[in-house]
Design an enzyme around this catalytic site. Structure first.
Site: not given
Length: 178
Positions: A65, A67, A95
């Site tokens: 992801h 991040e 998430c």
């Protein structure tokens, strides 16, 4: 205040850095990744120390992801897992996995664009970032350039599904949780 110093201050606005995260999200879109982008700012200097976008398809890695990739880059930059002088800007509410990494990295501030009604871990589905029981919980601001972030996601899923997105698609609701 002089024009020069006001231009400098404008460059430090949340919208400016979210714009940088949106550039990363557009890069993801171009390579057929879910268009989420992230940047990490060194709060003391105003310098971006990391930038990333989703790369799950490219790397065949469910943890790739935006991040997570940006946190890894920032940790390498600082040669430390503690990112206590940073601000994370991300186009979509983090998430559960990313929120856990944010807490573990001790990032003191998170700014995001669109809420994620299916998997958001600040306030949409889970409250990881807002949980005061954590050993660290960051200040969080949502809704920065939310419309642009949400539209990029809607467009991506609309193209892949051949029409309108389904209710509850990431980014279908924008702004901060309230």
């Amino acid at each position: 205040m002089s024009d020069e110093s006001s231009a400098f201050m404008e460059d430090l606005s949340p919208e400016h850095f979210m714009g940088e995260a949106l550039k990363e999200a557009r890069r993801a879109y171009e390579v057929e990744e879910v268009p989420v982008g992230a940047v990490i700012l060194d709060a003391a200097t105003g310098r971006l120390v990391a930038r990333a976008h989703n790369q799950r398809e490219l790397l065949r890695d469910p943890t790739a992801h935006a991040e997570i990739l940006a946190i890894t880059q920032a940790a390498d930059y600082y040669k430390s897992w503690r990112l206590t002088g940073c601000v994370l800007y991300v186009t979509l509410e983090p998430c559960l996995m990313c929120a856990g990494a944010i807490v573990q990295a001790r990032i003191p501030e998170v700014v995001y664009g669109a809420v994620d009604p299916k998997a958001g871990a600040h306030c949409s589905v889970f409250e990881v970032l807002a949980n005061s029981a954590n050993n660290h919980f960051p200040r969080v601001q949502g809704g920065i350039l939310a419309d642009e972030s949400a539209e990029l996601l809607r467009s991506f899923f609309r193209e892949r599904r051949g029409g309108e997105g389904k209710k509850g698609d990431p980014g279908s609701s924008n702004g901060a949780c309230g």
